[in-house]
Design a protein around this motif. Sequence first.
Motif, PDB file in Angstrom:
ATOM      1  N   ARG A   1       0.825  -1.215   0.000  1.00  0.00           N
ATOM      2  CA  ARG A   1       0.000   0.000   0.000  1.00  0.00           C
ATOM      3  C   ARG A   1       0.857   1.262   0.000  1.00  0.00           C
ATOM      4  O   ARG A   1       0.524   2.258  -0.644  1.00  0.00           O
ATOM      5  CB  ARG A   1      -0.956  -0.028   1.185  1.00  0.00           C
ATOM      6  CG  ARG A   1      -2.137  -0.963   0.888  1.00  0.00           C
ATOM      7  CD  ARG A   1      -3.334  -0.673   1.770  1.00  0.00           C
ATOM      8  NE  ARG A   1      -3.327  -1.571   2.928  1.00  0.00           N
ATOM      9  CZ  ARG A   1      -4.343  -2.370   3.263  1.00  0.00           C
ATOM     10  NH1 ARG A   1      -5.425  -2.404   2.536  1.00  0.00           N
ATOM     11  NH2 ARG A   1      -4.276  -3.135   4.309  1.00  0.00           N
ATOM     12  N   ASN A   2       1.978   1.217   0.695  1.00  0.00           N
ATOM     13  CA  ASN A   2       2.868   2.377   0.689  1.00  0.00           C
ATOM     14  C   ASN A   2       3.502   2.570  -0.685  1.00  0.00           C
ATOM     15  O   ASN A   2       3.584   3.685  -1.192  1.00  0.00           O
ATOM     16  CB  ASN A   2       3.954   2.203   1.760  1.00  0.00           C
ATOM     17  CG  ASN A   2       3.501   2.713   3.107  1.00  0.00           C
ATOM     18  OD1 ASN A   2       3.375   3.918   3.310  1.00  0.00           O
ATOM     19  ND2 ASN A   2       3.218   1.812   4.023  1.00  0.00           N
ATOM     20  N   ILE A   3       3.930   1.470  -1.269  1.00  0.00           N
ATOM     21  CA  ILE A   3       4.524   1.539  -2.606  1.00  0.00           C
ATOM     22  C   ILE A   3       3.526   2.126  -3.601  1.00  0.00           C
ATOM     23  O   ILE A   3       3.841   2.981  -4.410  1.00  0.00           O
ATOM     24  CB  ILE A   3       4.934   0.127  -3.091  1.00  0.00           C
ATOM     25  CG1 ILE A   3       6.118  -0.404  -2.293  1.00  0.00           C
ATOM     26  CG2 ILE A   3       5.277   0.162  -4.573  1.00  0.00           C
ATOM     27  CD1 ILE A   3       6.495  -1.821  -2.670  1.00  0.00           C
ATOM     28  N   GLU A   4       2.306   1.644  -3.500  1.00  0.00           N
ATOM     29  CA  GLU A   4       1.253   2.113  -4.405  1.00  0.00           C
ATOM     30  C   GLU A   4       1.084   3.622  -4.305  1.00  0.00           C
ATOM     31  O   GLU A   4       0.975   4.328  -5.302  1.00  0.00           O
ATOM     32  CB  GLU A   4      -0.061   1.413  -4.053  1.00  0.00           C
ATOM     33  CG  GLU A   4      -1.155   1.622  -5.083  1.00  0.00           C
ATOM     34  CD  GLU A   4      -2.524   1.236  -4.532  1.00  0.00           C
ATOM     35  OE1 GLU A   4      -2.603   0.861  -3.345  1.00  0.00           O
ATOM     36  OE2 GLU A   4      -3.502   1.340  -5.280  1.00  0.00           O
ATOM     37  N   LYS A   5       1.095   4.096  -3.064  1.00  0.00           N
ATOM     38  CA  LYS A   5       0.927   5.529  -2.852  1.00  0.00           C
ATOM     39  C   LYS A   5       2.094   6.304  -3.451  1.00  0.00           C
ATOM     40  O   LYS A   5       1.898   7.321  -4.126  1.00  0.00           O
ATOM     41  CB  LYS A   5       0.809   5.794  -1.341  1.00  0.00           C
ATOM     42  CG  LYS A   5      -0.109   6.933  -1.012  1.00  0.00           C
ATOM     43  CD  LYS A   5      -0.625   6.856   0.409  1.00  0.00           C
ATOM     44  CE  LYS A   5      -1.824   5.922   0.543  1.00  0.00           C
ATOM     45  NZ  LYS A   5      -2.404   5.931   1.899  1.00  0.00           N
ATOM     46  N   LEU A   6       3.298   5.799  -3.220  1.00  0.00           N
ATOM     47  CA  LEU A   6       4.486   6.468  -3.752  1.00  0.00           C
ATOM     48  C   LEU A   6       4.480   6.468  -5.274  1.00  0.00           C
ATOM     49  O   LEU A   6       4.959   7.406  -5.914  1.00  0.00           O
ATOM     50  CB  LEU A   6       5.762   5.781  -3.233  1.00  0.00           C
ATOM     51  CG  LEU A   6       6.046   5.964  -1.746  1.00  0.00           C
ATOM     52  CD1 LEU A   6       7.191   5.073  -1.293  1.00  0.00           C
ATOM     53  CD2 LEU A   6       6.363   7.424  -1.443  1.00  0.00           C
ATOM     54  N   THR A   7       3.939   5.409  -5.849  1.00  0.00           N
ATOM     55  CA  THR A   7       3.865   5.344  -7.310  1.00  0.00           C
ATOM     56  C   THR A   7       2.860   6.358  -7.836  1.00  0.00           C
ATOM     57  O   THR A   7       3.109   7.047  -8.818  1.00  0.00           O
ATOM     58  CB  THR A   7       3.468   3.931  -7.752  1.00  0.00           C
ATOM     59  OG1 THR A   7       4.399   2.989  -7.201  1.00  0.00           O
ATOM     60  CG2 THR A   7       3.491   3.811  -9.270  1.00  0.00           C
ATOM     61  N   LYS A   8       1.741   6.441  -7.126  1.00  0.00           N
ATOM     62  CA  LYS A   8       0.702   7.381  -7.562  1.00  0.00           C
ATOM     63  C   LYS A   8       1.139   8.832  -7.463  1.00  0.00           C
ATOM     64  O   LYS A   8       0.742   9.673  -8.258  1.00  0.00           O
ATOM     65  CB  LYS A   8      -0.574   7.158  -6.744  1.00  0.00           C
ATOM     66  CG  LYS A   8      -1.397   6.010  -7.285  1.00  0.00           C
ATOM     67  CD  LYS A   8      -2.785   5.965  -6.685  1.00  0.00           C
ATOM     68  CE  LYS A   8      -3.590   4.810  -7.286  1.00  0.00           C
ATOM     69  NZ  LYS A   8      -4.692   4.379  -6.393  1.00  0.00           N
ATOM     70  N   THR A   9       1.956   9.137  -6.456  1.00  0.00           N
ATOM     71  CA  THR A   9       2.403  10.517  -6.305  1.00  0.00           C
ATOM     72  C   THR A   9       3.596  10.830  -7.196  1.00  0.00           C
ATOM     73  O   THR A   9       4.085  11.952  -7.205  1.00  0.00           O
ATOM     74  CB  THR A   9       2.795  10.812  -4.844  1.00  0.00           C
ATOM     75  OG1 THR A   9       3.807   9.867  -4.458  1.00  0.00           O
ATOM     76  CG2 THR A   9       1.614  10.704  -3.921  1.00  0.00           C
ATOM     77  N   GLY A  10       4.084   9.814  -7.903  1.00  0.00           N
ATOM     78  CA  GLY A  10       5.182  10.067  -8.836  1.00  0.00           C
ATOM     79  C   GLY A  10       6.563   9.936  -8.232  1.00  0.00           C
ATOM     80  O   GLY A  10       7.565  10.162  -8.902  1.00  0.00           O
ATOM     81  N   THR A  11       6.612   9.558  -6.956  1.00  0.00           N
ATOM     82  CA  THR A  11       7.917   9.380  -6.315  1.00  0.00           C
ATOM     83  C   THR A  11       8.613   8.148  -6.860  1.00  0.00           C
ATOM     84  O   THR A  11       9.817   8.138  -7.080  1.00  0.00           O
ATOM     85  CB  THR A  11       7.748   9.227  -4.786  1.00  0.00           C
ATOM     86  OG1 THR A  11       6.980  10.329  -4.310  1.00  0.00           O
ATOM     87  CG2 THR A  11       9.092   9.210  -4.088  1.00  0.00           C
ATOM     88  N   LEU A  12       7.836   7.109  -7.087  1.00  0.00           N
ATOM     89  CA  LEU A  12       8.394   5.873  -7.637  1.00  0.00           C
ATOM     90  C   LEU A  12       7.880   5.637  -9.056  1.00  0.00           C
ATOM     91  O   LEU A  12       6.784   6.040  -9.407  1.00  0.00           O
ATOM     92  CB  LEU A  12       8.008   4.672  -6.769  1.00  0.00           C
ATOM     93  CG  LEU A  12       8.664   4.541  -5.399  1.00  0.00           C
ATOM     94  CD1 LEU A  12       8.214   3.241  -4.729  1.00  0.00           C
ATOM     95  CD2 LEU A  12      10.190   4.545  -5.522  1.00  0.00           C
ATOM     96  N   ILE A  13       8.704   4.952  -9.828  1.00  0.00           N
ATOM     97  CA  ILE A  13       8.302   4.506 -11.152  1.00  0.00           C
ATOM     98  C   ILE A  13       8.183   2.989 -11.066  1.00  0.00           C
ATOM     99  O   ILE A  13       9.060   2.318 -10.532  1.00  0.00           O
ATOM    100  CB  ILE A  13       9.366   4.892 -12.203  1.00  0.00           C
ATOM    101  CG1 ILE A  13       9.441   6.415 -12.329  1.00  0.00           C
ATOM    102  CG2 ILE A  13       9.047   4.251 -13.541  1.00  0.00           C
ATOM    103  CD1 ILE A  13      10.619   6.898 -13.153  1.00  0.00           C
ATOM    104  N   LYS A  14       7.080   2.467 -11.564  1.00  0.00           N
ATOM    105  CA  LYS A  14       6.815   1.026 -11.450  1.00  0.00           C
ATOM    106  C   LYS A  14       7.013   0.341 -12.789  1.00  0.00           C
ATOM    107  O   LYS A  14       6.552   0.829 -13.817  1.00  0.00           O
ATOM    108  CB  LYS A  14       5.376   0.829 -10.990  1.00  0.00           C
ATOM    109  CG  LYS A  14       4.933  -0.605 -10.818  1.00  0.00           C
ATOM    110  CD  LYS A  14       3.481  -0.655 -10.383  1.00  0.00           C
ATOM    111  CE  LYS A  14       3.025  -2.061 -10.063  1.00  0.00           C
ATOM    112  NZ  LYS A  14       1.643  -2.098  -9.543  1.00  0.00           N
TER     113      LYS A  14
END
Lengths: 142, 142
Positions: A48-61
């Motif tokens: 869930r944390n990863i998902e949030k970070l991906t949605k905010t653009g912090t992470l690229i999946k």
Amino acid sequence: MQKSYNTKSKDLIMKFVEKHSDKAFTAADIIRFLDEQNFSVNTTTVYRNIEKLTKTGTLIKRKSTGNESCEYQLATVDTCQEHIHMQCTSCSKIFHLECDFMKDIAHHLYNHHNFSLDCIDSMLKGLCKKCSIKNKKTTHCK
Amino acid sequence: MQKSYNTKSKDLIMKFVEKHSDKAFTAADIIRFLDEQNFSVNTTTVYRNIEKLTKTGTLIKRKSTGNESCEYQLATVDTCQEHIHMQCTSCSKIFHLECDFMKDIAHHLYNHHNFSLDCIDSMLKGLCKKCSIKNKKTTHCK
DNA sequence: TTGCGTGCAAAGGTTTTGCATGGCA
DNA sequence: TGCCATGCAAAACCTTTGCACGCAA
């Protein structure tokens, strides 16, 4: 923008992500790290944390090649949408193709192949300097 | 080389693969096709056939971006190891970067970034001509 | 008859979802 | 106190494996 609280899980995950700013990693890598820190977190929480970070653009999946799980990468610079990335198949390290030649590639693809490049989804694979010395593979283009 | 028998499953799967020589597809796509042909085949069989085709070099296997399953592509030409591919994120079509510029890319990566490109694993994503006209997206590099 | 191909059942790994509870602000 | 964050259990997916049987050559 939604409210959000600071929690230890969040902190530790971000710590991990920043520590690996030049590499691709999986959810399992994060879970392993948290375990090493003797901090017990549920798998769901990590996802869930990863998902949030991906949605905010912090992470690229991205899906990795082969049968492995999803890989994530820290979007270190704002320009990550404007250059493609090279990932070493051996050490997972990610390199940003931030140079003038990058424009040449995009232009060529657009002008000669009518192809509008999407930098986030694209990924060049191969061996970085260190690993190609180690592996001495000759199956790669030069 | 191992002996091999001709079976209807194998035939139909090859038929599908050849029909989609310019596209990427998943195991599920094949299963759907077989179903439409009113030919009942077990999932396992499909995977085992795909695996064999991949091992013999007929198919190229790749994880797709996002959460989807593995994607396969027919290695239409022998030189598929020597050029990278562009895949349209909209229609899944695959284009071969078979031109002189391909060499420039490989050389640049090797000479300026010490990166030995692996063409099979690499994949450029973006929009092909047809789809970019349809979608009118402006988020892609030009 | 040989041994590859297949179906079935089951398992493995990754990721997601629902629901109740915990805890930050 | 309000509401986001978490844990737990279960499910969803995709893919692989073992075993026995079917079938091409």
